[in-house]
Write a protein that holds these residues in place. Sequence first.
Motif, PDB file in Angstrom:
ATOM      1  N   UNK A  88      -1.536 -13.925  -0.890  1.00  0.00           N
ATOM      2  CA  UNK A  88      -0.765 -12.797  -1.406  1.00  0.00           C
ATOM      3  C   UNK A  88       0.327 -12.338  -0.438  1.00  0.00           C
ATOM      4  N   UNK A  89       1.225 -11.558  -0.984  1.00  0.00           N
ATOM      5  CA  UNK A  89       2.186 -10.840  -0.139  1.00  0.00           C
ATOM      6  C   UNK A  89       1.501  -9.541   0.262  1.00  0.00           C
ATOM      7  N   UNK A  90       1.640  -9.176   1.522  1.00  0.00           N
ATOM      8  CA  UNK A  90       1.065  -7.917   1.977  1.00  0.00           C
ATOM      9  C   UNK A  90       2.172  -7.048   2.555  1.00  0.00           C
ATOM     10  N   UNK A  91       1.959  -5.748   2.463  1.00  0.00           N
ATOM     11  CA  UNK A  91       2.854  -4.782   3.083  1.00  0.00           C
ATOM     12  C   UNK A  91       2.099  -4.208   4.269  1.00  0.00           C
ATOM     13  N   UNK A 114       0.211  -6.622  -4.502  1.00  0.00           N
ATOM     14  CA  UNK A 114      -0.253  -6.636  -5.890  1.00  0.00           C
ATOM     15  C   UNK A 114      -1.155  -5.447  -6.211  1.00  0.00           C
ATOM     16  N   UNK A 115      -1.738  -4.812  -5.203  1.00  0.00           N
ATOM     17  CA  UNK A 115      -2.632  -3.674  -5.433  1.00  0.00           C
ATOM     18  C   UNK A 115      -1.937  -2.332  -5.277  1.00  0.00           C
ATOM     19  N   UNK A 116      -0.656  -2.346  -4.934  1.00  0.00           N
ATOM     20  CA  UNK A 116       0.056  -1.099  -4.659  1.00  0.00           C
ATOM     21  C   UNK A 116       0.039  -0.146  -5.849  1.00  0.00           C
ATOM     22  N   UNK A 117       0.268  -0.639  -7.034  1.00  0.00           N
ATOM     23  CA  UNK A 117       0.308   0.222  -8.222  1.00  0.00           C
ATOM     24  C   UNK A 117      -1.008   0.971  -8.416  1.00  0.00           C
ATOM     25  N   UNK A 118      -2.110   0.298  -8.217  1.00  0.00           N
ATOM     26  CA  UNK A 118      -3.421   0.933  -8.393  1.00  0.00           C
ATOM     27  C   UNK A 118      -3.648   2.051  -7.379  1.00  0.00           C
ATOM     28  N   UNK A 119      -3.012   1.951  -6.230  1.00  0.00           N
ATOM     29  CA  UNK A 119      -3.202   2.952  -5.183  1.00  0.00           C
ATOM     30  C   UNK A 119      -2.243   4.130  -5.295  1.00  0.00           C
ATOM     31  N   UNK A 120      -1.359   4.121  -6.274  1.00  0.00           N
ATOM     32  CA  UNK A 120      -0.406   5.215  -6.425  1.00  0.00           C
ATOM     33  C   UNK A 120      -1.009   6.442  -7.093  1.00  0.00           C
TER      34      UNK A 120
END
Length: 128
Positions: A88-91, A114-120
């Motif tokens: 994956x790409x990570x930030x 890819x998990x950023x949206x879920x953490x918003x």
Amino acid sequence: MATRNKDIVRQALTELIGTGDVGSLAPLLSEDFRHHRPDSTSSTKTEWLDAVRAALVPLAGMRVEIMHVLAEGDHVVMHSRRHLPGGPEITVVDIWRLDGGLIAEAWEIIEPAAQAQANLTWWEPAAA
């Protein structure tokens, strides 16, 4: 001082990613260096260098795109996107504290893009 500190942090990342030589990091870290994780654990200089060394094999070929490097006083903040080979790409947000021209402390927050949206919406109550 802030510009010099940014240069030291960039040098550390460039040498590590460019050469894969963890030994090149050691002279840039103070002897009492501490690395802090979001789970409240910390590691010493030796422990962190060992962990970085162990991660280099699976991360060989990782591309790092530095988005921002900000510095104020003895702190440097780096925001980057890292593209893992076959993964994956990570930030990543790294916060570095320097003392006497050496990196004395580091904090690191990593989030798979890819998990950023879920953490918003972490503050919203779970549906019943």
